[in-house]
Structures are given as structure tokens and as C-alpha cells.
Write an enzyme that holds these catalytic residues in place. Sequence first.
Site, short mmCIF file in Angstrom:
data_model
loop_
_atom_site.label_atom_id
_atom_site.label_comp_id
_atom_site.label_asym_id
_atom_site.label_seq_id
_atom_site.Cartn_x
_atom_site.Cartn_y
_atom_site.Cartn_z
N SER A 292 4.57 7.18 -0.80
CA SER A 292 4.73 6.07 0.12
C SER A 292 4.13 6.50 1.43
O SER A 292 3.56 7.61 1.71
CB SER A 292 6.34 5.71 0.25
OG SER A 292 6.72 6.93 1.34
N LYS A 293 4.43 5.53 2.41
CA LYS A 293 3.54 5.83 3.84
C LYS A 293 3.87 6.91 4.41
O LYS A 293 3.19 7.34 5.26
CB LYS A 293 3.79 4.39 4.58
CG LYS A 293 3.04 3.29 4.09
CD LYS A 293 2.42 2.46 5.10
CE LYS A 293 1.51 1.27 4.37
NZ LYS A 293 2.37 0.20 4.09
#
Length: 486
Positions: free
Chosen positions: A255-256
Site C-alpha cells: 500500500s501507499k
Amino acid sequence: MSNVRVRFAPSPTGAPHVGNIRTALFGYLWAKHTGPSGKFILRIEDTDQAREVENGLELILESLRFLGLTWDEGPDVGGAYGPYEQSKRLPLYQAHAAQLIAQGDAYHCYCTAERLEQMRAEQKAQGKPSRYDGACRQLSADERAAHERAGDARVVRLAVPRDGVTTLPDFIHGDLTIANKEVDDQVLLKSDGFPTYHLAVVVDDHLMQISHVMRGDDWIPSFPKHVLLYRAFGWDIPPHGHLPNVLGPDKKKLSKRHGATSVLQFRDDGYLPEAMFNFLARLGWSLDDKNELFTREDLIQVFALDKIEHAPATFDHAKLDWLNGYYIRQLPADELAARLTPFFERAQLRADAATLRALAPLVQERLKKLTEAVAQADFLFGADPEYDPQLLIGKGLDAAAALAALRAAAATLEKYPALADEEKIEAELRAAALNLGQKNAQFFNALRVAVTGKTVSLPLMGSIRLLGYEKTMRRIARAMLLLDGK
Ligand code: GLU
């Protein structure tokens, strides 16, 4: 094998995640592996309008184009099974939902949002899984007619069998099996006439004659609904494979938090499509434990479904950097210069083609990412640097000694206005350092900072050649002026 037709079916909810594009890549490779009859199809699953972003379609197309994942059928190119955007196929889903209702495999549900919310709250309080309680499944004909007369909003739900099990042979995971009592009466058609993913995916995979369904692991829980739908329609189920998740180095879903996650971000960060292609192909697939480097052509040739792994794949940034450096070094200099151009433009540096071409061999060995070339070569294009006198003087010299170094360097360079014989010039500069009783590192530091403004740079003689005689002499003179005042 009959013709292989594999689809990539993203929803236009933002810049595609590398995990999604890896799914596209595997589909593309499998289709192309089977030769010209293998088709890679792009279908846009835009039935959840609330999750859509405005330029979602463009971001998908751009991501696929960046990697050269050319689709044979799709929203822009058309094809025999269109339209390829689900929002343009609503009547098809509605007709199929009506068929299921007529067969008794689905039913209209009139429950209001409030009732469903209350039901879920009660289930939660009792520690039960959240699942539709089937209230509308047993409505009498009169009760249904009353809802219809009142014009109550309705959805269509799948009538999941109450007992038995549902199984899907998955070519990556083996048989997936679940007890039907664990399966929710899934909404198939929403009150606004849009299908949910579950109805649309089954109808389209069948009508578009998809031969192999590949999608992310996170869709595994949906398989029973899809199997039941295929059965209700009396259709053959194409082979399905759920691809391993992509995890970050901490083994949590990528994820980010782990940095860039969209392919377009990697492009903008200076990764080559060749490297990304190779890297993504290895996320959950391997030929053997030896081969790491694969071109697109290699992969098309050797890709095989039985080499897809079922364990989650870890996104290894260091490996991506290594691959990127490798592919940068493989590029012909002209090509590297062309690839660098947009990065200089983005940095608003007016880098002319000839200089970039001359720069390419100088940076090629040292780049892990194309973006790094900008920081290494920006001194060539901007205004003359503003000097930090401390950097010019460097370690172990004083202002007078640094000034002497620059004076000697200028005197040497003056003899070679064409900057033709770099080795000879460099030898003379070394001799000048010796003559001044300075170490090479000290002498060249002064010259390097004067020319580039930095203590670390590309090879100095190459930098001087690219900067040109006039600018080099002007910068040395400016640096000398500054030191003279110290
Ligand atoms: N629209 C789904 C997604 O974006 C596609 C899943 C599938 O390939 O069936 O994840």
C-alpha cells in the site's frame, strides 16, 4: 486448446496499483504465449459509479500503454464482443437477472436500507456473521404484488442453496470449496438497475467467451456466488486462477505506506517499462530458481500457468532498482537520451538533444533511475552556480591555495580551447596539482565545484566537455573572483 481469450477487468477507481497491473501482465503473457489467436481483452468494470474517479479510464489505458500491454479488444479499439464498458451493457445484465428470477434462482428484495442496517446491527450484537436473513425470499405472491403496487425500490438477490457445498477448481490453489450456508444471498442487480460486480463479471466472462479468468486472491471469497451463477445459467465455467497477493517488505498488503504503488508513479520516478515488465512478471511467477532477467519476448515464450505461485509475492524495491539499472545499461545511448528528455523537461531544464546524447554515456553506468540524471546533470543547463566558498576550498586547503588551484587549472585549459584530448588535459592538470604541492583530490575538488557547483559529480573531464569551453572558463573565473575576496 481452443482460442485463449483473457480479460483484464479493472474498475476505473484511480491510477492502477502494481498488483492489478501484474494481473493484466499475466493475462497478456498467457494470451500472447498461445500465439496470434490468443487475445488480450480490456473490459472496464464501471458499475460502481460511487467509486469512480473522473479520469479513471485514461489512467488505466496509460498504465497499460506504458508497459506495452496492448489489448486486442477494448473500449477504444472495439471488438466483436463489445461494448467493453459495463455501464454500456446494462440491458444485458437486466435481462439476465430477469431470467434468474423467472427460473427461481434469484428473487426481488424490497428491504429498506434501515431494515438492513438494523438486521446487521442485531447480527453483530449476537456475534453472528453479517448476512441477509432471507426475509424477502419467502414473500408470498400477494406480498410481492403489494410491494410492486406501492412502487417500493427493489434489488435482485441470488437465491443461494441453503445446504450442500460449492466448489471451484482453481488452477493455482486447487479446489476451493465452501458450505453454501456460509454464502450470502448476494445482490445481483441494484435498485438503480446497475448490476453488482458478481452478476456483471459472470455474464460478461461468458458472453465475451473468456477462456481463462485470472484475478487477484482477494476475490476468492466471491467464487461460490460466481459458480452458482454459472450453474443457474447452464454455462460452462472457464478455468479460474486467483493470483497471489502483492505484499510489502513487512508482509502486509502493498500500500501507499510502502512508497509508490501505481505503475504511473513508478514511470514518473524514472523506472523503465522493460524493468517494470520483468519485475512484475516475477511477482508470483518464476520459471526456475536461476533466471531473473526476462525480456518481453522471453516471457511470452516461456510463460506457463503452472508456474504461477500461490504464496503471496513480496515487492522487493532493491530488486526493482537493480533491474532498472540493468535495463538502463542495455539501452543504446540515443535511446537513453530520448528516455531522459521528459525528465529534464519536467525539471524545466532546457536540455538540448545534442547535449543529452553526449550526456547519456556519462550517466549510463551510474543510474538506477532515470530521474537521477537530472540531479547529476542539472549544472549543464541552468545558470552558473552560486558557490559555497567552503565547498570550493575543500578539505586541507585555504582560500589562497584553492585560488592557486583554479588559476593553474584555467591556465591549463586555456591551451586546449577545443577540449579535444581529455587524457592529455587531465595529465596536465595532475601535473599542476603536483607542482602546487596539492593532492589530486584537493586540486580537482576546487575545479569540480567551480565547474559543477557540487563536490560529487559526473566524471570531471566529461562534465567540462559537455559544459563547453566558454562556460567552463567563465565559471572558473567567477569562482576565482569569489576566493580572491576571501
Ligand atoms: N473489477 C474487478 C477489480 O477491479 C475485477 C476483478 C476480476 O478481474 O474479476 O478488481
